[in-house]
Design an enzyme around this catalytic site. Structure first.
Site, short mmCIF file in Angstrom:
data_model
loop_
_atom_site.label_atom_id
_atom_site.label_comp_id
_atom_site.label_asym_id
_atom_site.label_seq_id
_atom_site.Cartn_x
_atom_site.Cartn_y
_atom_site.Cartn_z
CD GLU A 1 -2.85 0.84 2.73
OE1 GLU A 1 -3.75 1.74 2.87
OE2 GLU A 1 -2.47 -0.20 3.54
CE LYS B 1 -7.29 0.88 3.56
NZ LYS B 1 -6.09 1.16 4.28
CB CYS C 1 -4.61 -2.29 3.75
SG CYS C 1 -3.85 -2.79 5.67
N GLY D 1 -3.17 -60.91 5.73
CA GLY D 1 -1.78 -60.75 6.16
C GLY D 1 -1.30 -59.57 5.23
CG ASP E 1 -6.11 -53.10 0.98
OD1 ASP E 1 -5.74 -51.85 1.55
OD2 ASP E 1 -6.26 -53.11 0.05
CB SER E 2 -7.41 -57.78 5.37
OG SER E 2 -6.06 -58.36 5.52
#
Length: 644
Positions: free
Chosen positions: A46, A115, A171, A358, A361-362
């Site tokens: 500004e 402004k 501003c 094993g 995801d599961s």
């Protein structure tokens, strides 16, 4: 534009209060420097020609005349540039003095925006010198011998690319309940530039940064903010030189405050992404613009970008910040457990049935189920966890599955599916040595026949284990592992599954469980439907067949979340995975992604219920409705036309 991006810069120059010539010299230098960085826009603080803290000197004719003279100097010395610069200065008009932002390009003034909100409280005395922008009577002002648009009703639109439109606010305009930028955005502005002089007091830094980010999010826009630096007068306050570039709620770049050197930050705003988000958010235009704007044409500088300044996460579903990631994992796990808990209460089911291989995801699905049963006050023994060894099961995954189930305290069952599969091969006349898709799918469907039959027998729910990445690629067997009564992982991509399992291991289980979870994390991803190798190790590795999940998750995120084109996704992936994958490799797997994504929609069209946890879900009842017979040719042809 390069794949929908424009490059913006925010500058905090060195200055001397009321020394317009000195300040202008630094402005010109930074304009050229920004253009050398291929920035198409640069915004300054500004009143950057005079300095913000001139006080009653703003009533002096000398400073007003000199500021206009130095603006002419800027025009003359940037005549050969294409960059759009937003410069702050006092402007006389209609018997008043206005605090303005002046847009200049190639030696010409595009327009002047005053402004609107003039603070007159606490340390701010602007009302003493400046009139609010809404007091203007004229639509034009004469500045440096040019008659130019003037007013609060001005937006700037690229005449050669109507997708780019910017507005200015100054501003205090940002700090009011409904900033001017809100109306500008509704009228088409997707870039907002704020010329600011925001002083530093304790706590203001974070508040100001959040304000900029939030406004960029509310406006679904890029927001570029530049505030005055340390050279402003320190008679009563201190300025730190805070520059920010934000996009749709996210922070792209930020300056170092209190620097003794000038600051120039640069990043790219994704105009294409913003447009997609605005169109997708059908509430965005519900409040039609309450203000009409004049749209001033300008020429968008033609720039081709190679490497971008902004960074792109390799794993967009996984926050890079450890603290944020931990909190995200906690929230996701809570969403999963609450979703399953509601379904258990609604159905009145007291038992759950889940297959444990094993694999990742599961494992996550069982962790969610155990936590849900604990939350509901149901005994863990009511969870029927079943491991079903097949032709591809290795000792590693089998042992991991058994140890994990034991550590969870659930009811354990082991059912060898090989005899049933061999009988089925015989029934349908399939050669047991022919390891084709039938060989694989027989095993997957046999497992889920067992799960549903046991669930019927004990009055339980079959818990789905498949994840979002598998659904996107169709890496599941139709009416096999594709089906369940409730799918807890259905909107969690593979890259995130790993982090969720690790987070549970580190935060929610005992040492014995943690050890087996880490062993599972170290095991290659595989459906284990083909026999192991001669050493008894996993031979069928998913990522060797369909490609790296980290690439596919990246492709999925940018395609579904932002509607990005194939060429853009390739461009972004090159940026994110630079040094890890070649362009040719990324392009090859992207083709695989599109072919599989389109051809496998029929599986997604009949997904079981499951909770949405992030911004992307492929549920046909929620986020993704796509015909199963759509063609991928348009996307594949675009990729084919891209040279390696």
């Amino acid at each position: 534009m390069t794949h929908g991006f424009v490059r913006v810069a925010a500058a905090v120059p060195r200055l001397k209060v009321a020394d317009c010539a000195y300040n202008t010299k630094n402005l010109i230098k930074l304009i050229h420097e920004a253009e050398s960085m291929k920035a198409q826009f640069v915004v300054f603080p500004e009143l950057s020609i005079t300095a913000y803290t001139c006080g009653d000197l703003f009533h002096q004719e000398a400073i007003l005349v000199e500021s206009e003279k130095q603006l002419a100097n800027i025009l003359e010395n940037t005549r050969d540039t294409g960059i759009v610069a937003l410069i702050g200065m006092p402007v006389r008009a209609d018997n008043q003095l206005f605090n303005c932002g002046v847009a200049v390009q190639g030696g010409k003034i595009l327009g002047v925006v005053p402004k609107i909100y003039i603070p007159g409280y606490s340390e701010f005395y602007e009302e003493r010198w400046f009139a609010p922008g809404t007091n203007n009577l004229s639509d034009n002002v004469v500045l440096c011998g040019q008659t130019v648009p003037f007013g609060t009703d001005i937006l700037f639109e690229a005449h050669d690319d109507y997708r780019v439109c910017f507005g200015m606010e100054i501003c205090e305009d940002l700090w009011v309940p409904v900033p001017p930028s809100s109306f500008q955005a509704l009228a088409g502005a997707n870039l907002i530039f704020n010329l600011s002089a925001s002083n530093e007091v304790i706590g203001k830094y974070e508040y100001r940064k959040n304000l900029v980010k939030q406004q960029s999010g509310r406006c679904i826009a890029g927001y570029v903010f530049a505030s005055s630096g340390i050279d402003e007068s320190t008679t009563d306050v201190v300025f730190g030189g805070h520059a920010i570039i934000a996009e749709n709620g996210g922070l792209l770049a930020e300056s170092q405050r209190f620097s003794q050197d000038e600051q120039l930050i640069c990043s790219e705003i994704d105009i294409q992404r913003l447009g997609n988000d605005r169109r997708r958010n059908t509430s965005f235009m519900e409040m039609l613009p309450q203000k009409k704007y004049r749209k001033i044409p300008f020429e968008l500088p033609k720039m081709e970008f190679g490497k971008l300044y902004r960074q792109f996460e390799r794993h967009p579903f996984v926050p890079s910040d450890v603290g944020v990631r931990d909190e995200r994992c906690r929230e996701i796990f809570s969403i999963q457990t609450c979703g399953l808990g509601k379904r258990m209460r609604h159905t009145g089911a007291k038992h759950a049935v889940i297959a444990i291989s094993g694999g990742l995801d599961s494992t996550l699905a069982l962790l969610v189920t155990v936590r849900t049963f604990d939350m509901l006050g149901l005994p863990r023994e009511n969870i029927r966890a079943i491991t079903m060894p097949g032709f591809g099961t290795t000792s590693t995954t089998y042992n991991n599955a058994m140890q994990f189930m034991k550590s969870m305290g659930v009811h354990i069952s082991e059912i060898d599916i090989r005899p049933a599969c061999l009988q089925h091969f015989k029934d349908i006349g399939h050669d047991v040595n022919d390891f084709d898709i039938t060989y694989e799918n027989v095993q997957a469907r046999e497992r889920f026949q067992i799960l549903f039959d046991i669930a019927n027998k004990i009055g339980g729910l079959v818990i789905g284990t498949g994840d979002l990445s598998e659904l996107a690629l169709g890496w599941c067997t139709y009416n096999g592992d594709h089906m369940s009564n409730y799918s807890v992982n259905c909107s969690i991509p593979k890259t995130l599954v790993k982090f969720l399992v690790k987070w549970v291991a580190d935060n929610m289980v005992d040492e014995a469980s943690r050890k087996v979870l880490y062993s599972i994390l170290d095991t290659p991803i595989s459906p284990e439907l083909l026999p192991p190798d001669a050493k008894g190790e996993i031979q069928q590795k998913t990522e060797d067949i369909i490609g790296p999940y980290e690439l596919h998750d990246f492709f999925l995120y940018h395609m579904i979340r932002y509607g990005a084109s194939p060429s853009k996704i390739l461009f972004l992936a090159e940026q994110a995975f630079d040094g890890s994958y070649s362009r040719e490799t990324i392009k090859g797997w992207l083709k695989v992604f599109y072919r599989r994504f389109f051809s496998q929609q029929f599986k997604r069209s009949c997904l079981p219920d499951g909770p949405k946890v992030g911004t992307i879900s492929l549920s046909p009842r929620g986020d993704w409705r796509m015909p199963s017979d759509a063609q991928a040719s348009l996307w594949l042809e675009e990729l084919e036309n891209i040279r390696n």
